[in-house]
Design a protein around this motif. Sequence first.
Motif, short mmCIF file in Angstrom:
data_model
loop_
_atom_site.label_atom_id
_atom_site.label_comp_id
_atom_site.label_asym_id
_atom_site.label_seq_id
_atom_site.Cartn_x
_atom_site.Cartn_y
_atom_site.Cartn_z
N THR A 173 24.18 72.23 41.96
CA THR A 173 24.24 71.39 43.16
C THR A 173 25.20 71.98 44.19
O THR A 173 24.98 71.85 45.40
N GLY A 174 26.27 72.64 43.73
CA GLY A 174 27.16 73.31 44.66
C GLY A 174 26.46 74.44 45.40
O GLY A 174 26.62 74.61 46.62
N LEU A 175 25.66 75.23 44.68
CA LEU A 175 24.91 76.30 45.31
C LEU A 175 23.88 75.76 46.31
O LEU A 175 23.68 76.33 47.39
N LEU A 176 23.23 74.66 45.96
CA LEU A 176 22.27 74.06 46.88
C LEU A 176 22.94 73.57 48.16
O LEU A 176 22.36 73.64 49.25
N ALA A 177 24.17 73.06 48.03
CA ALA A 177 24.90 72.61 49.22
C ALA A 177 25.24 73.79 50.12
O ALA A 177 25.24 73.66 51.35
N LEU A 178 25.53 74.94 49.54
CA LEU A 178 25.72 76.15 50.35
C LEU A 178 24.44 76.48 51.12
O LEU A 178 24.47 76.88 52.29
N GLY A 179 23.29 76.30 50.46
CA GLY A 179 22.02 76.49 51.14
C GLY A 179 21.82 75.50 52.27
O GLY A 179 21.26 75.85 53.32
N ALA A 180 22.30 74.27 52.09
CA ALA A 180 22.19 73.26 53.14
C ALA A 180 22.97 73.67 54.38
O ALA A 180 22.57 73.37 55.51
N MET A 181 24.12 74.35 54.19
CA MET A 181 24.88 74.84 55.34
C MET A 181 24.05 75.81 56.17
O MET A 181 24.10 75.79 57.41
N ALA A 182 23.28 76.67 55.49
CA ALA A 182 22.42 77.61 56.21
C ALA A 182 21.34 76.86 56.99
O ALA A 182 20.98 77.26 58.12
N VAL A 183 20.81 75.78 56.42
CA VAL A 183 19.81 74.98 57.13
C VAL A 183 20.41 74.40 58.40
O VAL A 183 19.79 74.40 59.47
#
Length: 409
Positions: A179-189
Amino acid sequence: MSSPALPAAKPRMTPAERRATVSLASIYALRLLGMFVILPVFALYAKELPGGASRTLIGVALGAYGLTQAVLQIPFGWASDRWGRKPVIYMGLAFFVAGSFLAAAAHDIGWVIVGRALQGAGAISAAVLALTADLTREAVRTRAMAAIGITIAATFAASLIVGPVLKALIGVPGIFALTGLLALGAMAVVRFAVPVPEDGSGERELVPGQLAQVARDPQLLRLNYGTFALHAVLMALFTEVPFALRDGGIAPERHWIVYLPVIVVSILLMLPFLRRVDRPDRGKPLMNAAVTVLLASVLGVAAALHSLVALCIALTVFFAALNLLEAMLPSLVSKYSGAQTRGAAIGVNSSAQFLGAFAGAAAGGWLAEHLGDASVFVFSVVLIALWLAATATMAAPGARAANYSMGET
């Protein structure tokens, strides 16, 4: 002789509105995954940790995320009105990433609680929903909010299904790290996909006393209580349901075989009613009916704990009502609040959502440990009954919705 007037065509979303809706819904989903994905597996996992023998501490760990979310939603929504939506969203996602990795590294229930609380400090729900309102016209805003609501429901559904599978593959610490890695992806979005409002939303001066004005509004108060009750009941049930499935002979890693059909059927049941949300004359009766069904379904779950088939049916009805209400409430809050206070209004409502999540999880754990399983359902029924009484005296949203306009984009 003049021909009868044809009904006006329903406004369609512009490409910019569709892009904004999809990108913001994906951010919401990626972050909420951190709250939802551990629901079906956490109680059983935490029980094996040092300190996890206490059902009360399990409930606190499950709900700690909601407590810090509740405390910080209003400041984050308020800050997004003043300094901009995107900076606040970046900051919240950074907190979430840090909390996720801390929870992944935790070796006892105490540090899991700390990690979950830090995850919750990323309180961006208000900013994301306010930005959605900034980037859509009023005529299509309900559909945009409903799309986010459906995304929440889909995220919840996916979480219940993949949570047990992920636990078997990477364990609960691995889920936290993911979930931490996915949140990093959300920053890119946020950086590359989310448009910037053309009207300077999030750059305006705050109106003195606007938070007090929002907090006192009688219609918003009713919606805020409903949001609180909905999420309190959801979290309280998940201090019970995983144990009921286990006692029914289903191994924890196979709980998805129950959740998958339950969620799919519940969404199919909900979708026809969701199409009526846009109609002002249907909004209030539809919400009243959904709350009534929610109440009946909780009673059904309580009566079906020892029958797997009956439990599946009751859970299907529960999630159909929950998903419909989840889609309706953000849109209604947006309609009842004005443009200058939208961030604050959604912040208050989001605080109510996460305070409900904390209260439901903590109370569910404490009640189950000290007063028995039945008390968890009494608690849930009382909350929903009070909500039903509040909606009975609620004004229809049509008149209030006309008090503001976002104009054309």
